[in-house]
Design a protein around this motif. Structure first.
Motif, PDB file in Angstrom:
ATOM      1  N   ASN A   1     125.010 140.144  29.640  1.00 25.19           N
ATOM      2  CA  ASN A   1     124.168 139.582  28.606  1.00 25.19           C
ATOM      3  C   ASN A   1     124.690 140.068  27.257  1.00 25.19           C
ATOM      4  OD1 ASN A   1     122.160 138.360  27.211  1.00 25.19           O
ATOM      5  ND2 ASN A   1     120.534 139.719  27.915  1.00 25.19           N
ATOM      6  N   ILE A   2     125.505 139.265  26.617  1.00 23.22           N
ATOM      7  CA  ILE A   2     126.145 139.641  25.367  1.00 23.22           C
ATOM      8  C   ILE A   2     125.680 138.717  24.251  1.00 23.22           C
ATOM      9  CG2 ILE A   2     128.353 139.839  24.159  1.00 23.22           C
ATOM     10  CD1 ILE A   2     129.626 140.393  26.910  1.00 23.22           C
ATOM     11  N   THR A   3     125.264 139.290  23.142  1.00 20.89           N
ATOM     12  CA  THR A   3     124.860 138.512  21.977  1.00 20.89           C
ATOM     13  C   THR A   3     126.005 138.493  20.982  1.00 20.89           C
ATOM     14  OG1 THR A   3     122.549 139.129  22.290  1.00 20.89           O
ATOM     15  CG2 THR A   3     123.183 138.310  20.102  1.00 20.89           C
ATOM     16  N   ILE A   4     126.335 137.311  20.502  1.00 28.55           N
ATOM     17  CA  ILE A   4     127.423 137.113  19.549  1.00 28.55           C
ATOM     18  C   ILE A   4     126.820 136.772  18.193  1.00 28.55           C
ATOM     19  CG2 ILE A   4     129.459 135.724  18.984  1.00 28.55           C
ATOM     20  CD1 ILE A   4     129.770 137.427  21.513  1.00 28.55           C
ATOM     21  N   THR A   5     127.322 137.393  17.146  1.00 30.20           N
ATOM     22  CA  THR A   5     126.872 137.099  15.778  1.00 30.20           C
ATOM     23  C   THR A   5     127.849 136.114  15.146  1.00 30.20           C
ATOM     24  OG1 THR A   5     125.968 139.319  15.606  1.00 30.20           O
ATOM     25  CG2 THR A   5     126.312 138.122  13.540  1.00 30.20           C
ATOM     26  N   SER A   6     127.309 135.124  14.417  1.00 28.86           N
ATOM     27  CA  SER A   6     128.148 134.099  13.792  1.00 28.86           C
ATOM     28  C   SER A   6     129.073 134.712  12.747  1.00 28.86           C
ATOM     29  CB  SER A   6     127.281 133.028  13.143  1.00 28.86           C
ATOM     30  OG  SER A   6     126.617 133.570  12.014  1.00 28.86           O
ATOM     31  N   GLU A   7     130.054 133.923  12.339  1.00 28.92           N
ATOM     32  CA  GLU A   7     131.018 134.386  11.345  1.00 28.92           C
ATOM     33  C   GLU A   7     130.324 134.799  10.050  1.00 28.92           C
ATOM     34  OE1 GLU A   7     131.190 131.668  13.128  1.00 28.92           O
ATOM     35  OE2 GLU A   7     133.143 131.602  14.103  1.00 28.92           O
ATOM     36  N   GLY A   8     129.276 134.066   9.670  1.00 28.84           N
ATOM     37  CA  GLY A   8     128.542 134.391   8.444  1.00 28.84           C
ATOM     38  C   GLY A   8     127.517 135.494   8.630  1.00 28.84           C
ATOM     39  N   GLY A   9     127.262 135.863   9.892  1.00 25.19           N
ATOM     40  CA  GLY A   9     126.349 136.960  10.179  1.00 25.19           C
ATOM     41  C   GLY A   9     124.879 136.593  10.220  1.00 25.19           C
ATOM     42  N   SER A  10     124.526 135.318  10.005  1.00 24.33           N
ATOM     43  CA  SER A  10     123.105 134.961   9.935  1.00 24.33           C
ATOM     44  C   SER A  10     122.560 134.365  11.232  1.00 24.33           C
ATOM     45  CB  SER A  10     122.882 133.963   8.796  1.00 24.33           C
ATOM     46  OG  SER A  10     123.613 132.776   9.048  1.00 24.33           O
ATOM     47  N   ALA A  11     123.421 134.033  12.179  1.00 27.26           N
ATOM     48  CA  ALA A  11     122.956 133.437  13.433  1.00 27.26           C
ATOM     49  C   ALA A  11     123.540 134.199  14.616  1.00 27.26           C
ATOM     50  CB  ALA A  11     123.385 131.972  13.501  1.00 27.26           C
ATOM     51  N   THR A  12     122.788 134.195  15.703  1.00 29.19           N
ATOM     52  CA  THR A  12     123.283 134.806  16.930  1.00 29.19           C
ATOM     53  C   THR A  12     123.101 133.837  18.089  1.00 29.19           C
ATOM     54  OG1 THR A  12     121.149 135.809  17.456  1.00 29.19           O
ATOM     55  CG2 THR A  12     122.706 137.136  16.165  1.00 29.19           C
ATOM     56  N   MET A  13     123.866 134.049  19.153  1.00 23.48           N
ATOM     57  CA  MET A  13     123.696 133.271  20.379  1.00 23.48           C
ATOM     58  C   MET A  13     124.080 134.141  21.559  1.00 23.48           C
ATOM     59  SD  MET A  13     126.984 130.748  20.700  1.00 23.48           S
ATOM     60  CE  MET A  13     127.301 130.816  22.434  1.00 23.48           C
ATOM     61  N   GLN A  14     123.562 133.797  22.712  1.00 25.16           N
ATOM     62  CA  GLN A  14     123.913 134.486  23.938  1.00 25.16           C
ATOM     63  C   GLN A  14     125.223 133.903  24.451  1.00 25.16           C
ATOM     64  OE1 GLN A  14     122.325 137.008  23.697  1.00 25.16           O
ATOM     65  NE2 GLN A  14     120.920 137.142  25.393  1.00 25.16           N
ATOM     66  N   LEU A  15     126.198 134.736  24.715  1.00 24.35           N
ATOM     67  CA  LEU A  15     127.521 134.287  25.128  1.00 24.35           C
ATOM     68  C   LEU A  15     127.453 133.414  26.382  1.00 24.35           C
ATOM     69  CD1 LEU A  15     130.573 134.339  24.734  1.00 24.35           C
ATOM     70  CD2 LEU A  15     130.624 136.437  26.078  1.00 24.35           C
ATOM     71  N   GLN A  16     126.677 133.816  27.381  1.00 27.64           N
ATOM     72  CA  GLN A  16     126.642 133.062  28.632  1.00 27.64           C
ATOM     73  C   GLN A  16     126.111 131.650  28.436  1.00 27.64           C
ATOM     74  OE1 GLN A  16     124.826 135.768  28.034  1.00 27.64           O
ATOM     75  NE2 GLN A  16     122.791 135.634  28.891  1.00 27.64           N
ATOM     76  N   GLN A  17     125.293 131.407  27.415  1.00 27.57           N
ATOM     77  CA  GLN A  17     124.778 130.071  27.150  1.00 27.57           C
ATOM     78  C   GLN A  17     125.868 129.145  26.623  1.00 27.57           C
ATOM     79  OE1 GLN A  17     121.574 128.776  27.623  1.00 27.57           O
ATOM     80  NE2 GLN A  17     121.388 130.629  28.841  1.00 27.57           N
ATOM     81  N   GLY A  18     126.905 129.664  26.016  1.00 35.46           N
ATOM     82  CA  GLY A  18     127.933 128.840  25.413  1.00 35.46           C
ATOM     83  C   GLY A  18     129.145 128.596  26.286  1.00 35.46           C
ATOM     84  N   LEU A  19     129.145 129.114  27.502  1.00 37.90           N
ATOM     85  CA  LEU A  19     130.303 128.966  28.385  1.00 37.90           C
ATOM     86  C   LEU A  19     130.144 127.784  29.333  1.00 37.90           C
ATOM     87  CD1 LEU A  19     130.761 132.714  29.399  1.00 37.90           C
ATOM     88  CD2 LEU A  19     132.017 131.432  27.651  1.00 37.90           C
ATOM     89  N   ALA A  20     131.252 127.114  29.641  1.00 39.88           N
ATOM     90  CA  ALA A  20     131.227 126.057  30.651  1.00 39.88           C
ATOM     91  C   ALA A  20     130.942 126.695  32.008  1.00 39.88           C
ATOM     92  CB  ALA A  20     132.550 125.311  30.683  1.00 39.88           C
ATOM     93  N   LYS A  21     130.046 126.112  32.762  1.00 42.58           N
ATOM     94  CA  LYS A  21     129.703 126.629  34.085  1.00 42.58           C
ATOM     95  C   LYS A  21     130.504 125.945  35.179  1.00 42.58           C
ATOM     96  CE  LYS A  21     126.654 129.276  32.191  1.00 42.58           C
ATOM     97  NZ  LYS A  21     126.449 128.813  30.851  1.00 42.58           N
ATOM     98  N   VAL A  22     131.026 124.747  34.874  1.00 45.25           N
ATOM     99  CA  VAL A  22     131.846 123.974  35.805  1.00 45.25           C
ATOM    100  C   VAL A  22     132.889 123.227  34.986  1.00 45.25           C
ATOM    101  CG1 VAL A  22     131.859 122.022  37.422  1.00 45.25           C
ATOM    102  CG2 VAL A  22     129.908 123.585  37.402  1.00 45.25           C
ATOM    103  N   PHE A  23     134.131 123.195  35.472  1.00 45.97           N
ATOM    104  CA  PHE A  23     135.075 122.230  34.921  1.00 45.97           C
ATOM    105  C   PHE A  23     136.010 121.750  36.013  1.00 45.97           C
ATOM    106  CE2 PHE A  23     137.507 126.148  33.800  1.00 45.97           C
ATOM    107  CZ  PHE A  23     138.723 125.855  34.391  1.00 45.97           C
ATOM    108  N   VAL A  24     136.488 120.517  35.838  1.00 45.83           N
ATOM    109  CA  VAL A  24     137.368 119.881  36.806  1.00 45.83           C
ATOM    110  C   VAL A  24     138.429 119.090  36.062  1.00 45.83           C
ATOM    111  CG1 VAL A  24     137.535 118.143  38.637  1.00 45.83           C
ATOM    112  CG2 VAL A  24     135.516 119.576  38.496  1.00 45.83           C
ATOM    113  N   SER A  25     139.647 119.201  36.516  1.00 41.16           N
ATOM    114  CA  SER A  25     140.725 118.303  36.103  1.00 41.16           C
ATOM    115  C   SER A  25     141.213 117.641  37.388  1.00 41.16           C
ATOM    116  CB  SER A  25     141.847 119.088  35.424  1.00 41.16           C
ATOM    117  OG  SER A  25     142.907 118.222  35.081  1.00 41.16           O
ATOM    118  N   TRP A  26     140.839 116.370  37.593  1.00 39.83           N
ATOM    119  CA  TRP A  26     141.073 115.661  38.845  1.00 39.83           C
ATOM    120  C   TRP A  26     142.225 114.678  38.686  1.00 39.83           C
ATOM    121  CZ3 TRP A  26     139.424 116.057  43.728  1.00 39.83           C
ATOM    122  CH2 TRP A  26     139.582 114.971  44.583  1.00 39.83           C
TER     123      TRP A  26
END
Length: 110
Positions: A1-26
């Motif tokens: 559970n990692i919180t990332i701070t935006s480049e400007g420092g005013s916003a944060t997000m949880q890293l796991q929420q921003g990651l792809a959970k599935v990807f496919v190249s078929w």
């Protein structure tokens, strides 16, 4: 559970929420994966229709997803979606089209 701070420092997000959970190249011609993550299998269901089964289930079937094709003039969508799989459908005019396809799924894992 990692919180990332935006480049400007005013916003944060949880890293796991921003990651792809599935990807496919078929690869259509060989019915194989060029690359994948969290996908246990892929099935060529019919012309231009492929189902991908997830290794780890999604929390619900309302996750966002995106599919692109080698020929981006086609219509394409992910339907139906379940917690353990998704079907990609590709459409050109009045017939389905077989092409390489690339899927990315976001959302929460179960």
């Amino acid at each position: 559970n990692i919180t990332i701070t935006s480049e400007g420092g005013s916003a944060t997000m949880q890293l796991q929420q921003g990651l792809a959970k599935v990807f496919v190249s078929w690869l259509y011609a060989s019915n194989t994966f060029a690359d994948s993550f969290n996908v246990s299998s892929g099935t060529d269901d019919a012309t231009g229709q492929y189902t991908y089964t997830f290794t780890n289930a999604m929390d619900n079937a309302n996750y966002p997803g995106h599919i692109t094709l080698d020929n981006n003039l086609n219509q394409h969508w992910l339907n139906p979606r379940t917690t353990i799989s998704v079907r990609g459908r590709m459409y050109t005019g009045s017939a389905y089209s077989d092409q390489n396809n690339f899927v990315s799924i976001n959302g929460d894992l179960a």
